[in-house]
Design an enzyme around this catalytic site. Structure first.
Site, PDB file in Angstrom:
ATOM      1  N   CYS A   1       1.203 -56.479   6.482  1.00 16.83           N
ATOM      2  CA  CYS A   1       1.630 -57.882   6.441  1.00 16.83           C
ATOM      3  C   CYS A   1       3.111 -57.976   6.788  1.00 16.83           C
ATOM      4  CB  CYS A   1       1.368 -58.466   5.058  1.00 16.83           C
ATOM      5  SG  CYS A   1       1.867 -60.194   4.902  1.00 16.83           S
ATOM      6  N   PRO A   2       3.464 -58.600   7.902  1.00 15.79           N
ATOM      7  CA  PRO A   2       4.886 -58.698   8.276  1.00 15.79           C
ATOM      8  C   PRO A   2       5.680 -59.614   7.342  1.00 15.79           C
ATOM      9  CG  PRO A   2       3.514 -59.966   9.799  1.00 15.79           C
ATOM     10  CD  PRO A   2       2.573 -59.192   8.924  1.00 15.79           C
TER      11      PRO A   2
END
Length: 261
Positions: free
Chosen positions: A125-126
Site C-alpha cells: 500500500c503506497p
C-alpha cells in the site's frame, strides 16, 4: 524510515489534523456545539480522528509478516513463524526466494518495494508505505473502518456549514468548507471501495494478490479446488480476525485438496 515514507506519513497527519481543526474553527455543527458548551460530540470527533491517525501509524510501521531466515527463526525460539511445514506434493515445489534467499511459506510473496518476503501477502500500500500481510491485515481493516466513520462524520460536518449563494463573497468565505467537502467525498469513496473489496476477499479467504494473479500462482493453478483455503465465511472471518497465531497454510491446502470425497 525512508524519506518517501516520512513524507507520506507527514502528509497524512497534516491532512487529517488540518481538516479536523478547520471543521471546528469554521461555522459548522461542531463549532456551534462548542460555542454552546456542548463538548461531547466535538470531543468524540477529535478522539475518532486521533484514533485513525494512531492506527495509521501502527499499521504503517509494524511488521506485516516478514519471512525470516532459518537462522533468525532459530535465534528467536518464541517466534510464531517456527511452524512445522508438512510434506509438499511433488506438483507444488516450495521455493527459495531469489531476492532475499529465504524459504517462502505458502501464500508468501517477495515485495520489491520493501525488499522482504511477506507472509500471506495481500498488497503493498503506497498510502501507508508498507506491505499488507498476515500480521497487519486485520489492523488495516480496523483502520479503514474507523477512517470511514471519521470521513462520513467530517463530510456531514462540512456540509452543515455550507449555505449556497451565487456570489463571489460567499465563495471566498466558504472555500475551505467546499474544498474540504469535495476532498472528504473523494476519500470516502476510495476508503469505502477498499473496505468492501477487502471484506469480500477476507470472507472468501483469498488475498488481493491471489485474486489478481490467480493463473500465475502455482499452488492455485495446481489445486483441485477453485480456492483451497476457503473454509466457509464464518471460519474464514474467525481465522482472520480472531486467530492469535500465524497459520501453516500448507496444512489447510493439502488437507482440502486431498481429503476424501
Amino acid at each position: 524510515m525512508g524519506a518517501g515514507g516520512l513524507g507520506v506519513r507527514a502528509a497524512h497527519t497534516a491532512l487529517s489534523g488540518g481538516l479536523a481543526l478547520g471543521l471546528l474553527l469554521h461555522p459548522t455543527d461542531l463549532r456551534e456545539q462548542v460555542e454552546r458548551g456542548e463538548l461531547l460530540l466535538p470531543v468524540i470527533f477529535i478522539v475518532l480522528v486521533l484514533c485513525s491517525v494512531l492506527l495509521y501509524f501502527k499499521v504503517s510501521l509494524m511488521d506485516p509478516g516478514f519471512v525470516k531466515s532459518e537462522e533468525e527463526v532459530k535465534a528467536d525460539k518464541n517466534e510464531e513463524q517456527s511452524i512445522v511445514i508438512p510434506q509438499v506434493s511433488s506438483s507444488i515445489k516450495m521455493r527459495h526466494c531469489g531476492y532475499c534467499m529465504v524459504k517462502q511459506p505458502m501464500r508468501a510473496k517477495h515485495c520489491q518495494v520493501c525488499q522482504h518476503c511477506v507472509r500471506r501477502y495481500d498488497h503493498h500500500c503506497p498510502w501507508i508505505e508498507n506491505c499488507v500481510g498476515e500480521k497487519n491485515h486485520p489492523l488495516f481493516i480496523v483502520y479503514l473502518s474507523i477512517q470511514l466513520v471519521a470521513l462520513l462524520w467530517g463530510g456531514h460536518t462540512a456540509w452543515s456549514g455550507l449555505y449556497f449563494k451565487q456570489s463571489w463573497d460567499w465563495l471566498k468565505h466558504n472555500i475551505f468548507l467546499l474544498m474540504s467537502f469535495i476532498l472528504i467525498v473523494i476519500f470516502t469513496i476510495v476508503v469505502l471501495l477498499l473496505l468492501i473489496s477487502h471484506l469480500y476477499l477476507i470472507s472468501c479467504n483469498t488475498t488481493t494478490w491471489e485474486f489478481m494473479s490467480y493463473h500465475r500462482i502455482s499452488y492455485l493453478r495446481h489445486s483441485e479446488l477453485e480456492n483451497p483455503f476457503d473454509q466457509g465465511v464464518v471460519l474464514n472471518l474467525w481465522r482472520f480476525f480472531c486467530s492469535c497465531h500465524l497459520t501453516a497454510w500448507e496444512k489447510i491446502y493439502f488437507h482440502r485438496n486431498y481429503e476424501p470425497v
